[in-house]
Design a protein around this motif. Sequence first.
Motif, short mmCIF file in Angstrom:
data_model
loop_
_atom_site.label_atom_id
_atom_site.label_comp_id
_atom_site.label_asym_id
_atom_site.label_seq_id
_atom_site.Cartn_x
_atom_site.Cartn_y
_atom_site.Cartn_z
N THR A 131 0.84 -1.20 0.00
CA THR A 131 0.00 0.00 0.00
C THR A 131 0.87 1.24 0.00
O THR A 131 0.62 2.18 -0.77
CB THR A 131 -0.94 0.00 1.22
OG1 THR A 131 -1.78 -1.15 1.15
CG2 THR A 131 -1.81 1.25 1.26
N SER A 132 1.89 1.25 0.83
CA SER A 132 2.78 2.40 0.90
C SER A 132 3.46 2.66 -0.44
O SER A 132 3.53 3.81 -0.91
CB SER A 132 3.84 2.17 1.98
OG SER A 132 4.72 3.26 2.04
N ARG A 133 3.93 1.61 -1.09
CA ARG A 133 4.57 1.77 -2.41
C ARG A 133 3.56 2.29 -3.44
O ARG A 133 3.89 3.14 -4.27
CB ARG A 133 5.18 0.45 -2.88
CG ARG A 133 6.47 0.10 -2.17
CD ARG A 133 7.19 -1.05 -2.84
NE ARG A 133 6.47 -2.31 -2.83
CZ ARG A 133 6.52 -3.20 -1.85
NH1 ARG A 133 7.27 -2.99 -0.79
NH2 ARG A 133 5.84 -4.32 -1.93
N THR A 134 2.35 1.77 -3.38
CA THR A 134 1.33 2.19 -4.34
C THR A 134 0.93 3.64 -4.09
O THR A 134 0.73 4.40 -5.04
CB THR A 134 0.11 1.25 -4.28
OG1 THR A 134 0.56 -0.10 -4.49
CG2 THR A 134 -0.91 1.61 -5.35
N VAL A 135 0.82 4.04 -2.84
CA VAL A 135 0.52 5.44 -2.52
C VAL A 135 1.64 6.33 -3.06
O VAL A 135 1.36 7.39 -3.65
CB VAL A 135 0.32 5.65 -1.00
CG1 VAL A 135 0.34 7.13 -0.64
CG2 VAL A 135 -0.98 5.00 -0.54
N THR A 136 2.88 5.91 -2.90
CA THR A 136 4.00 6.70 -3.43
C THR A 136 3.87 6.85 -4.95
O THR A 136 4.10 7.94 -5.49
CB THR A 136 5.35 6.03 -3.06
OG1 THR A 136 5.46 6.05 -1.63
CG2 THR A 136 6.52 6.76 -3.68
N GLN A 137 3.48 5.78 -5.63
CA GLN A 137 3.26 5.86 -7.08
C GLN A 137 2.14 6.85 -7.41
O GLN A 137 2.26 7.65 -8.35
CB GLN A 137 2.92 4.48 -7.65
CG GLN A 137 4.07 3.50 -7.61
CD GLN A 137 3.61 2.07 -7.92
OE1 GLN A 137 2.45 1.71 -7.74
NE2 GLN A 137 4.55 1.26 -8.39
N LEU A 138 1.05 6.79 -6.64
CA LEU A 138 -0.06 7.72 -6.88
C LEU A 138 0.37 9.16 -6.65
O LEU A 138 0.00 10.05 -7.43
CB LEU A 138 -1.25 7.37 -5.97
CG LEU A 138 -2.01 6.08 -6.30
CD1 LEU A 138 -3.01 5.76 -5.19
CD2 LEU A 138 -2.71 6.19 -7.64
N VAL A 139 1.15 9.40 -5.61
CA VAL A 139 1.64 10.75 -5.32
C VAL A 139 2.55 11.22 -6.45
O VAL A 139 2.42 12.35 -6.95
CB VAL A 139 2.36 10.80 -3.95
CG1 VAL A 139 3.11 12.11 -3.76
CG2 VAL A 139 1.35 10.58 -2.82
#
Length: 152
Positions: free
Chosen positions: A58-66
Amino acid sequence: MFRLAKLASVSGQPLVRLCEGKYGITRREWRLIVVLSQEGPLLSTALARRASIEPARTSRTVTQLVTRGLAERIPRSNDRRCIEIHLTQRARDIYADLYPVVRDLESALLAGFSAEDRAELGRLMAMLESSAGTLVSQEDLPKADRRKLHRK
């Protein structure tokens, strides 16, 4: 489990093509966009739980979204240590455009089912999800070191 995985893969292909081909997002990014669109800003841990994705992913995916300008990390005003994940207008536009298409895909997939069949399928899926959650929480299974698996 093989049949469920196969069904998820086959039935999810139109969504994957739309996400990647039209919007340039992954299925996992779409999943987080859906949760945040429907539930509002969340802390990363709550987002992981609601999306049923491991916290690290989730953290990696949030970073991608940001990085893509689809989400922002915003500290809560009453506790700046708590960082909420917020969608940008661009992500909300993607959701508004894509979600009705996803609903139509689901309707097409279930077109041969009666209302009773759909209700029964929903009930059975909820039972399977509950059983799977119980199994995962009760089992002390080893985790693979994926870095070792991908080394040659």
